[in-house]
Design an enzyme around this catalytic site. Structure first.
Site, PDB file in Angstrom:
ATOM      1  N   ASP A 192       0.870  -1.169   0.000  1.00  0.00           N
ATOM      2  CA  ASP A 192       0.000   0.000   0.000  1.00  0.00           C
ATOM      3  C   ASP A 192       0.909   1.222   0.000  1.00  0.00           C
ATOM      4  O   ASP A 192       2.015   1.183   0.513  1.00  0.00           O
ATOM      5  CB  ASP A 192      -0.905  -0.046   1.237  1.00  0.00           C
ATOM      6  CG  ASP A 192      -2.060   0.927   1.085  1.00  0.00           C
ATOM      7  OD1 ASP A 192      -2.139   1.598   0.031  1.00  0.00           O
ATOM      8  OD2 ASP A 192      -2.877   1.020   2.013  1.00  0.00           O
ATOM      9  N   SER A 193       0.411   2.316  -0.592  1.00  0.00           N
ATOM     10  CA  SER A 193       1.288   3.458  -0.839  1.00  0.00           C
ATOM     11  C   SER A 193       1.629   4.246   0.409  1.00  0.00           C
ATOM     12  O   SER A 193       2.636   4.919   0.469  1.00  0.00           O
ATOM     13  CB  SER A 193       0.613   4.400  -1.813  1.00  0.00           C
ATOM     14  OG  SER A 193      -0.559   4.925  -1.199  1.00  0.00           O
ATOM     15  N   GLY A 194       0.773   4.195   1.412  1.00  0.00           N
ATOM     16  CA  GLY A 194       0.984   5.023   2.599  1.00  0.00           C
ATOM     17  C   GLY A 194       0.031   6.200   2.676  1.00  0.00           C
ATOM     18  O   GLY A 194      -0.008   6.916   3.667  1.00  0.00           O
ATOM     19  N   GLY A 195      -0.779   6.403   1.632  1.00  0.00           N
ATOM     20  CA  GLY A 195      -1.733   7.522   1.640  1.00  0.00           C
ATOM     21  C   GLY A 195      -2.681   7.438   2.814  1.00  0.00           C
ATOM     22  O   GLY A 195      -2.881   8.405   3.552  1.00  0.00           O
ATOM     23  N   PHE A 196      -3.223   6.258   3.031  1.00  0.00           N
ATOM     24  CA  PHE A 196      -4.184   6.064   4.118  1.00  0.00           C
ATOM     25  C   PHE A 196      -3.570   6.438   5.468  1.00  0.00           C
ATOM     26  O   PHE A 196      -4.162   7.138   6.271  1.00  0.00           O
ATOM     27  CB  PHE A 196      -4.633   4.603   4.119  1.00  0.00           C
ATOM     28  CG  PHE A 196      -5.636   4.278   5.172  1.00  0.00           C
ATOM     29  CD1 PHE A 196      -6.992   4.410   4.916  1.00  0.00           C
ATOM     30  CD2 PHE A 196      -5.237   3.851   6.431  1.00  0.00           C
ATOM     31  CE1 PHE A 196      -7.926   4.107   5.900  1.00  0.00           C
ATOM     32  CE2 PHE A 196      -6.167   3.549   7.414  1.00  0.00           C
ATOM     33  CZ  PHE A 196      -7.518   3.681   7.142  1.00  0.00           C
ATOM     34  N   ASP A 232      -2.403   8.135  -2.788  1.00  0.00           N
ATOM     35  CA  ASP A 232      -3.701   8.806  -2.922  1.00  0.00           C
ATOM     36  C   ASP A 232      -3.994   9.620  -1.677  1.00  0.00           C
ATOM     37  O   ASP A 232      -3.358   9.434  -0.647  1.00  0.00           O
ATOM     38  CB  ASP A 232      -4.825   7.773  -3.148  1.00  0.00           C
ATOM     39  CG  ASP A 232      -4.943   6.780  -1.991  1.00  0.00           C
ATOM     40  OD1 ASP A 232      -3.956   6.610  -1.256  1.00  0.00           O
ATOM     41  OD2 ASP A 232      -6.017   6.182  -1.841  1.00  0.00           O
ATOM     42  N   GLN A 267     -11.190   7.022  -6.064  1.00  0.00           N
ATOM     43  CA  GLN A 267     -11.667   7.623  -4.820  1.00  0.00           C
ATOM     44  C   GLN A 267     -13.024   8.274  -5.071  1.00  0.00           C
ATOM     45  O   GLN A 267     -13.674   7.967  -6.058  1.00  0.00           O
ATOM     46  CB  GLN A 267     -10.630   8.643  -4.302  1.00  0.00           C
ATOM     47  CG  GLN A 267      -9.386   7.984  -3.698  1.00  0.00           C
ATOM     48  CD  GLN A 267      -9.663   7.346  -2.338  1.00  0.00           C
ATOM     49  OE1 GLN A 267     -10.785   7.368  -1.828  1.00  0.00           O
ATOM     50  NE2 GLN A 267      -8.639   6.725  -1.744  1.00  0.00           N
ATOM     51  N   ASP A 284      -8.041  -7.061   1.192  1.00  0.00           N
ATOM     52  CA  ASP A 284      -7.147  -7.160   2.341  1.00  0.00           C
ATOM     53  C   ASP A 284      -7.909  -6.630   3.535  1.00  0.00           C
ATOM     54  O   ASP A 284      -8.782  -5.786   3.391  1.00  0.00           O
ATOM     55  CB  ASP A 284      -5.887  -6.293   2.163  1.00  0.00           C
ATOM     56  CG  ASP A 284      -6.194  -4.831   2.393  1.00  0.00           C
ATOM     57  OD1 ASP A 284      -6.749  -4.191   1.480  1.00  0.00           O
ATOM     58  OD2 ASP A 284      -5.930  -4.329   3.500  1.00  0.00           O
ATOM     59  N   CYS A 319     -13.441 -26.899   9.417  1.00  0.00           N
ATOM     60  CA  CYS A 319     -12.137 -26.311   9.087  1.00  0.00           C
ATOM     61  C   CYS A 319     -11.023 -27.326   9.258  1.00  0.00           C
ATOM     62  O   CYS A 319     -11.040 -28.150  10.181  1.00  0.00           O
ATOM     63  CB  CYS A 319     -11.893 -25.100   9.981  1.00  0.00           C
ATOM     64  SG  CYS A 319     -10.322 -24.286   9.672  1.00  0.00           S
ATOM     65  N   CYS A 339      -7.683 -26.399   9.546  1.00  0.00           N
ATOM     66  CA  CYS A 339      -6.438 -25.715   9.916  1.00  0.00           C
ATOM     67  C   CYS A 339      -5.774 -26.391  11.114  1.00  0.00           C
ATOM     68  O   CYS A 339      -6.388 -27.226  11.788  1.00  0.00           O
ATOM     69  CB  CYS A 339      -6.709 -24.245  10.218  1.00  0.00           C
ATOM     70  SG  CYS A 339      -7.362 -23.941  11.863  1.00  0.00           S
ATOM     71  N   CYS A 392      -7.784 -26.048  14.405  1.00  0.00           N
ATOM     72  CA  CYS A 392      -8.980 -26.891  14.495  1.00  0.00           C
ATOM     73  C   CYS A 392      -8.625 -28.373  14.580  1.00  0.00           C
ATOM     74  O   CYS A 392      -9.346 -29.154  15.182  1.00  0.00           O
ATOM     75  CB  CYS A 392      -9.908 -26.617  13.319  1.00  0.00           C
ATOM     76  SG  CYS A 392     -10.649 -24.970  13.417  1.00  0.00           S
ATOM     77  N   HIS A 397      -6.377 -19.679  12.607  1.00  0.00           N
ATOM     78  CA  HIS A 397      -7.657 -20.206  12.120  1.00  0.00           C
ATOM     79  C   HIS A 397      -8.384 -19.159  11.268  1.00  0.00           C
ATOM     80  O   HIS A 397      -8.895 -19.472  10.185  1.00  0.00           O
ATOM     81  CB  HIS A 397      -8.569 -20.645  13.271  1.00  0.00           C
ATOM     82  CG  HIS A 397      -9.983 -20.775  12.829  1.00  0.00           C
ATOM     83  ND1 HIS A 397     -10.445 -21.879  12.137  1.00  0.00           N
ATOM     84  CD2 HIS A 397     -11.023 -19.895  12.871  1.00  0.00           C
ATOM     85  CE1 HIS A 397     -11.710 -21.679  11.794  1.00  0.00           C
ATOM     86  NE2 HIS A 397     -12.089 -20.487  12.233  1.00  0.00           N
TER      87      HIS A 397
HETATM   88 ZN    ZN Z   1      -9.641 -23.754  11.779  1.00  0.00          ZN
END
Ligand code: ZN
Length: 673
Positions: A94-98, A148, A190, A267, A305, A307, A310, A336
């Site tokens: 991410d650019s860093g604008g946020f 941005d 935007q 994300d 699940c 994972c 689990c 998880h």
């Molecule tokens: Zn799991």
């Protein structure tokens, strides 16, 4: 140069959901996909082996943070982030604008660049679109983002428009700065929540030859429905043959809705952030492992699940780890949750490819959103009883007039904000009269403290938050600390079940307040706290107020807060500070109590059927220039003739309050004494 060989594989019918694949310099990425967030080149408490095992294809890192620490020279020494963190698959930066526009602290915005102080060593950092790209090149991201200007989606139109225009100019400079590098670069659409701006932005940005397009500035204050509409508006205008990325979104349900509207990449920090709070996303809905019902439960948190968590641990063990604040509890739940997100994306993809998307989408919508009901009693109830129960909660019920919801206290029959559009009354009596927004537009860094006495259905608090968010934009603002007091949260919970009639609650803040007792908006500099219980006791825990919205139920429902003793305590708490109190009543008895307690008392503006309301000023506030009209001799004459002279709960023949009113300095006539 085609940097990501994007191939569209399938599009669902009666939906814009699509499955595709593209190739970065490190791997092939199958979409839709979720990118775990590794802001500082690490996904919170997660090992790279577990991320690889969960099937993460792209990690997200943050240019702003990595520029400040470890610094570009470390990436240059190691030959980029892949070698530095030993990550073999793709990285998107991410650019860093946020971060630049959302973190508190000073920053300067010019057409050429933004300037801010480093939180690491306090040096002044000048960050331009060119500097952002140069940093992302050094980090070695497979996919870079343009710099941005990110503003909350709730800002006013003109603020959103100018941020969008700056974003467009910076997008074009970012593209030029990328040059012939093999690293891909995404443009960002935007325009806050405004459809016309989103359309304009999508047109301008897609005219530039980016390798993919992102939708930015959502998931910051708007409602789910607004976000979905906005997403659909933009994806319709994006090219079919390039990836689409919705930044910072969201819950599993949000992802499902956005995929349905044609988004490929996501994300979000939720899987790891909520793991720290003990929340697991599962195929049965959300589970909150802080709930005592899980104390001895056998079996995995999600039976569907596969994972490590689990396969290895029971719910009871994970519950225990939460209880004793063991960090491996966060790590196991985070593992998880990340796995669940990635598995959900793979399942979505499989249904799109198989042509079964729409039935999957409809079946999952409510399931993914389902609240944790484990261990709660369920009883057979009729539909009518259910409807009635839904419109009632504890002492409260919802009543609807002309499409507007009101909360009624059933025992007394008293209605909150009766006779008005509640949102309008909240704006007029409290937000506007207190000049809240204007008072925040100063460089002062001491927070302005507002007490919201009687949270109710959060009418006054949300009117304040919406007004401040709408005006904040990218300007420097004094922080706002909003402290709500409430002894019964049922009114708010009830209203939240009926947001079609309580429109002010279509915002992330009220639910967050209910679950965490706190909600923060860093960008608009708002910190909202909830103190539950008796105002009489809890007021001593809050910072002294500058402004008090005094809006509890009236004396007949909520007697204790209206007495002389209660106002005396309040006056003592603000005796050293200019404080103004706003309340809806103009009762003679309440005004007498405030005067006897030491407040100066002025006429407030009228509302609905009431010609007047009341404003109380602490002595330091009365000593400052103000434009409130203090009650004068005329009111005092009426009070003397009134049969409601005594403050509530005081004896009629008690001389102490009587003398305190008559001798109040606000009635002293210069030259006559
Ligand atoms: Zn799991």
């Amino acid at each position: 140069m085609r940097r990501l060989e994007f191939k569209l594989e399938a599009t669902a019918s009666d939906s814009r959901a699509r499955a595709a694949r593209f190739t970065t310099r490190h791997n092939e990425v199958l979409t839709p996909t979720f990118m775990p967030v590794g802001t500082h080149a690490a996904v919170r408490s997660q090992r790279r082996e577990d991320l690889l095992e969960s099937g993460a294809q792209v990690l997200l890192a943050n240019t702003y943070h990595l520029l400040l620490r470890p610094g570009v020279e470390i990436f240059e020494k190691f030959g980029g982030i892949h070698a530095f963190m030993n990550w073999p698959r793709s990285v998107l930066t991410d650019s860093g604008g946020f971060q630049i526009f959302s973190l508190p602290g000073s920053r300067t915005l010019r057409a050429e660049y933004a300037e801010f102080r480093s939180y690491v060593d306090n040096t002044l950092v000048r960050f331009s679109p060119e500097r952002s790209i140069e940093t992302q090149k050094a980090i070695g991201a497979d996919i870079m983002m343009v710099l941005d200007q990110c503003v909350p989606s709730t800002v006013e139109h003109h603020v959103a428009r100018s941020a969008m225009q700056l974003t467009h100019r910076w997008a074009s400079r970012s593209l030029a700065a990328r040059g012939d590098s093999a690293q891909a670069l995404f443009g960002i659409v935007q325009g806050a929540r405004y459809e016309d701006l989103r359309i304009e932005s999508a047109r301008v940005i897609t005219d530039m030859a980016f390798d993919g397009y992102a939708i930015g500035g959502l998931a910051v204050g708007e409602s789910g429905a607004q976000r979905e509409d906005c997403t659909a508006t933009v994806t319709e205008l994006l090219p079919q043959d390039l990836p689409r990325y919705l930044m910072g979104v969201g819950t599993p349900r949000d992802l499902l809705e956005a995929v349905h509207r044609g988004v490929d990449m996501f994300d979000c920090i939720l899987p790891t952030a909520l793991a720290r709070q003990g929340v697991a996303f599962t195929s049965l809905g959300r589970r909150d492992l802080r709930r005592a019902a899980y104390r001895g439960v056998e079996g995995p948190i999600d039976p569907a699940c596969g994972c490590y968590t689990c396969k290895t641990h029971s719910i009871a063990y994970l519950f225990h780890l939460q209880r004793v604040h063991e960090t491996s509890g966060w790590q196991l739940l985070g593992l998880h949750n990340v796995h669940f997100y990635l598995q959900l994306m793979r399942t979505m993809r499989a249904h799109i490819v198989a042509g079964t998307w729409l039935s999957f989408y409809h079946a999952q919508r409510d399931l993914l959103d389902a609240r944790d009901s484990y261990g709660k009693p369920s009883a057979l109830i009729t539909r009518a009883a259910l409807r009635k129960r839904r419109s009632r909660r504890g002492r409260y019920e919802v009543i609807v007039r002309e499409g507007v919801g009101f909360i009624r206290e059933m025992a007394s029959g008293e209605v909150m904000h009766v006779g008005n559009d509640p949102a309008e009354e909240a704006r007029s009596l409290y937000v506007e009269q207190s000049r809240l927004v204007a008072r925040l537009q100063t460089l002062e860094d001491q927070p302005l403290v507002v007490w919201d006495v009687g949270l109710g259905a959060a009418g006054n608090a949300m009117a304040s938050i919406l007004a401040v968010e709408a005006s904040s934009g990218a300007r420097q603002a004094r922080p706002l600390t909003l402290v709500s007091f409430e002894n019964d949260l049922d009114a708010l919970k009830l209203a939240l079940d009926h947001t079609r009639w309580f429109k002010h609650l279509r915002h992330a803040a009220p639910r967050a307040l209910l679950s965490d007792y706190r909600w923060t908006n860093n960008r608009a500099n708002i910190d909202w706290l909830l103190l539950c219980g008796d105002f009489a006791l809890r007021k001593f825990e809050a910072p002294a107020p500058d402004i008090i919205f005094f809006d509890p139920f009236s004396f007949k429902t909520d007697a204790a807060v209206w007495t002389l003793a209660a106002f005396r305590e309040l006056a003592r708490l603000c005796r050293h500070k200019p404080a103004e109190l706003f309340t809806y009543t103009y009762s003679t008895s309440v005004r007498a109590a405030m005067l006897a307690a030491g407040f100066y008392v002025a006429k407030g503006r009228g509302t609905g059927p009431k010609a007047e309301t009341t404003i109380g000023l602490s002595p330091p506030a009365a000593a400052q220039p103000h434009d409130h009209e203090l009650l004068g001799a005329e009111w005092l004459d009426r009070w003397r003739r009134s049969d409601a002279q005594a403050p509530f709960g005081s004896l009629a023949d008690d001389a102490s309050w009587h003398d305190a009113v008559i001798q109040h300095p606000q009635f002293a006539r210069p030259g006559i004494e």
